[in-house]
Design a protein around this motif. Structure first.
Motif, short mmCIF file in Angstrom:
data_model
loop_
_atom_site.label_atom_id
_atom_site.label_comp_id
_atom_site.label_asym_id
_atom_site.label_seq_id
_atom_site.Cartn_x
_atom_site.Cartn_y
_atom_site.Cartn_z
N LEU A 383 37.18 90.23 -7.75
CA LEU A 383 37.29 89.83 -9.00
C LEU A 383 36.18 88.75 -9.42
O LEU A 383 36.21 88.22 -10.69
N GLY A 384 35.32 88.25 -8.29
CA GLY A 384 34.44 87.41 -8.61
C GLY A 384 35.05 86.04 -8.74
O GLY A 384 34.35 85.21 -9.62
N VAL A 385 36.09 85.78 -8.24
CA VAL A 385 36.66 84.29 -8.08
C VAL A 385 36.64 83.55 -6.94
O VAL A 385 36.65 84.18 -5.96
N ASP A 386 36.88 82.27 -7.07
CA ASP A 386 36.97 81.38 -5.67
C ASP A 386 38.54 81.78 -5.26
O ASP A 386 39.40 81.95 -6.03
N LYS A 387 38.62 81.27 -3.82
CA LYS A 387 39.82 81.58 -3.27
C LYS A 387 40.78 80.54 -3.80
O LYS A 387 42.24 80.81 -3.75
N ASN A 388 40.52 79.55 -4.65
CA ASN A 388 41.37 78.34 -5.22
C ASN A 388 41.42 78.61 -6.82
O ASN A 388 41.85 77.73 -7.60
N ALA A 389 41.01 79.82 -7.23
CA ALA A 389 41.19 80.20 -8.62
C ALA A 389 42.65 80.16 -9.17
O ALA A 389 43.44 80.33 -8.37
N SER A 390 42.61 79.31 -10.56
CA SER A 390 44.04 79.52 -11.21
C SER A 390 44.26 80.87 -11.81
O SER A 390 43.45 81.78 -11.64
N GLU A 391 45.63 80.89 -12.23
CA GLU A 391 46.09 82.16 -12.89
C GLU A 391 45.27 82.55 -13.74
O GLU A 391 44.94 83.78 -14.19
N ASP A 392 44.84 81.55 -14.77
CA ASP A 392 44.21 81.81 -16.15
C ASP A 392 42.68 82.34 -15.61
O ASP A 392 42.26 83.47 -16.10
N GLU A 427 39.66 99.06 -7.63
CA GLU A 427 39.62 98.12 -6.70
C GLU A 427 40.08 96.67 -7.63
O GLU A 427 40.83 95.91 -7.06
N VAL A 428 39.53 96.66 -8.85
CA VAL A 428 39.89 95.64 -9.55
C VAL A 428 41.30 95.65 -10.03
O VAL A 428 41.75 94.55 -10.02
N GLY A 429 41.80 96.80 -10.17
CA GLY A 429 43.16 96.79 -10.64
C GLY A 429 44.11 96.54 -9.30
O GLY A 429 44.82 95.70 -9.53
N GLU A 430 43.45 96.91 -8.06
CA GLU A 430 44.24 96.53 -6.77
C GLU A 430 44.42 94.85 -6.72
O GLU A 430 45.38 94.25 -6.36
N ALA A 431 43.01 94.32 -6.76
CA ALA A 431 43.17 92.91 -6.67
C ALA A 431 43.88 92.16 -7.79
O ALA A 431 44.66 91.19 -7.38
N PHE A 432 43.78 92.58 -8.73
CA PHE A 432 44.73 91.76 -9.81
C PHE A 432 46.14 91.99 -9.73
O PHE A 432 46.79 91.19 -9.60
N THR A 433 46.69 93.23 -9.24
CA THR A 433 48.28 93.36 -8.83
C THR A 433 48.32 92.39 -7.81
O THR A 433 49.56 91.82 -7.98
N ILE A 434 47.66 92.18 -6.93
CA ILE A 434 48.13 91.26 -6.03
C ILE A 434 47.78 89.70 -6.11
O ILE A 434 48.74 88.83 -5.85
N LEU A 435 46.62 89.41 -6.66
CA LEU A 435 46.43 88.01 -6.97
C LEU A 435 47.15 87.30 -8.02
O LEU A 435 47.26 86.39 -8.25
N ASP A 437 50.44 88.00 -8.84
CA ASP A 437 51.85 87.94 -8.10
C ASP A 437 51.75 86.86 -7.13
O ASP A 437 51.19 86.93 -6.02
N PRO A 438 52.41 85.65 -7.30
CA PRO A 438 52.46 84.49 -6.49
C PRO A 438 52.91 85.03 -4.93
O PRO A 438 52.17 84.51 -4.07
#
Length: 518
Positions: A383-392, A427-435, A437-438
């Motif tokens: 997704l190109g985000v940091d591991k501490n990225a917020s939900e938004d 893969e983008v869809g997989e990533a979003f599905t996991i990240l 969901d808390p």
């Protein structure tokens, strides 16, 4: 007549007295021989001494006492008695043999050779002298080899040569000191200290032994104590070049290291780096101190975020001292920071095997978790985000990547490109599905196997994720394939139709999502 009688009586008395003394001396000698035969060399020494005191001009008494002193390992004293015996009687073969043996035991092979040659002049068939002459030649040869190898810094070979030479010259301090110095240079400090300490017990003023004792402490990073021994050696021998150089190096190394530590504590990392580097150039032979200096410089580099250089410094530290736990820990942390998890696990395993503490166990466990996580898909990276990225931030990243990689945007590309983009879209869809969901995100972050938790990512539909996110019209599906004109999606006049029969509402919505004109 009376004077003559007295004179005659006096003459008779003086003639009888030496004979009585000779008999008494012989008696002492015989008793000494008896104790010598019983291997009671101390008592034998006492009786031979009485014989000498009674009759000081008898060569054999000195020869016997020399033999006894040799058995007691007191070769220097024995040498004096043997030399006195041949001064009294130059034809005394045993005296010359014992003198030669004492010289050889003390490491003076040249003097020993002269003594054995004198024996052969007196008795050319003397087999003992012939053998001892060969032994002396052997010692001289080992001395020459050792001298050359020391210059070549082949210290192991020097130790070997000195061990062989000491078989013939067991009382030679010079050979022992050279061996001890080489053992210290090889890092075999306990052995070197043992040899030097043995000599100091016999001769506390031996400058060479004091120097070697200091050298061992210096190489074990006990620099203050080492300086004390070097100073003491210089008191005994002010011109001792090696002690002088070692003392100067020890003081310089201590000062540079302390200055570097001070700069580090003050947060002046650039200066600390320079000081540690200068300290490393003082004495390449000081392995333990240099290992600490490399580790310290590695810590400085890690503070400066020069992680690869920090890893190199720590690697140099453990090359010098493979038991240096602090260097392994520092390098492992740098490996963690650069995501080289396999290397980090290897270092933490080494540490834990050496020191099984709770802290080290936890560090190893953390590294193993990160290694396991690194072998899965990196959804944050996808997704190109940091591991501490917020939900938004995660939602914005998904929106951008999903639109970028949707297969319909690349329908005019080659089959290879279409396949690659379709893979990325999934893969983008997989990533979003996991990240998004808390609970799933927490399990993913902790390194748990998502498939073991019942999440089979191979069965999910990226199009459904896309539709749910963008709020597509009910019943609309992306499973059909678009037919597009060569002009592409950007042309208003593009004719779009579903092979399987789409709906106008869905098409218009889809065009708006992708940013095309409607």
């Amino acid at each position: 007549m009376l004077w003559r009688v007295d004179k005659r009586c006096l003459s008779l008395a003086t003639a009888v007295k030496p004979r009585e003394h000779d008999a008494e001396a012989e008696s002492f000698k015989e008793q000494g021989n008896a104790y010598y035969a019983k291997k009671d060399y101390n008592e034998a020494y006492n009786y031979y001494t009485k014989a000498i005191d009674t009759c000081p001009n008898n060569a054999s008494y000195y020869g016997n006492r020399a033999a006894t002193l040799m058995m007691l390992g007191r070769f220097r004293e024995a040498l004096g008695d043997a030399q006195q015996s041949v001064r009294l009687d130059d034809s005394f073969v045993r005296g010359h043999l014992r003198e030669g043996k004492c010289h050889l035991s003390l490491g003076n092979a040249m003097a020993a050779s002269r003594c054995f040659q004198r024996v052969l002049e007196l008795d050319h068939k003397n087999t003992q002298a012939q053998q001892e002459l060969k032994n002396a030649s052997t010692v001289l040869e080992y001395e020459k080899i050792a001298e050359v190898d020391f210059e070549k810094r082949d210290f192991r070979k020097v130790v070997f040569c000195m061990d062989r030479a000491l078989e013939f010259a067991p009382a030679c301090h010079r050979f022992k000191i050279l061996k001890a110095e080489c053992l210290a240079l090889l890092g075999r400090y306990p052995e070197a200290q043992s040899v030097a300490s043995d000599i100091l017990r016999m001769d506390s003023t031996n400058a060479d032994a004091l120097y070697v004792r200091g050298l061992c402490l210096y190489y074990e990073d006990c620099i203050e104590k080492a300086v004390q021994f070097f100073v003491q050696a210089l008191r005994m021998a002010p011109d001792h070049e090696k002690a002088c150089l070692a003392c100067r190096n020890a003081k310089a190394l201590k000062a540079k290291k302390e200055d570097g530590n001070k700069a580090f504590k003050e947060g002046n990392y650039k200066l600390a780096y320079e000081l540690y580097t200068e300290a490393l150039g003082i004495d390449p032979n000081n392995i333990k101190t240099n290992a600490k200096l490399y580790c310290n410089r590695g810590t400085v580099n890690s503070k400066l975020r020069k992680l690869e250089e920090a890893i190199d410094d720590c690697t140099n530290a453990v090359k010098l001292d493979d038991t240096y736990i602090k260097a392994y820990l520092r390098r492992a942390q740098c490996y963690m920071d650069t995501e080289q998890y396999e290397d980090a696990v290897r270092d933490y395993e080494k540490v834990y095997q050496t020191e099984k503490t709770k802290e080290h166990k936890q560090l190893l466990k953390n590294a193993q978790v990160e290694l396991k996580k690194s072998k899965r898909k990196d959804y944050y990276k996808i997704l190109g985000v940091d591991k501490n990225a917020s939900e938004d931030e995660i939602k914005k990243a998904y929106r951008k990547r999903a639109l970028m990689h949707h297969p319909d945007r690349h329908s005019g590309a080659s089959a290879e490109v279409q396949k690659e983009e379709e893979k990325k879209f999934k893969e983008v869809g997989e990533a979003f599905t996991i990240l998004s969901d808390p609970k799933k995100k927490a399990r993913y972050d902790s390194g748990q196997d998502l498939e073991e938790d019942g999440l089979n990512m191979g069965d999910f539909d990226a199009n459904n994720i896309f539709k749910a996110f963008f709020g597509g019209p009910g019943g609309f599906s992306f499973e059909g394939r678009w037919k597009c004109s060569p002009a592409g999606f950007g042309n208003v006049s593009t004719q779009i139709a579903w092979e399987a029969g789409g709906v106008c509402q869905g098409m218009c919505w889809w065009r708006r999502v992708l940013g095309f004109a409607t």
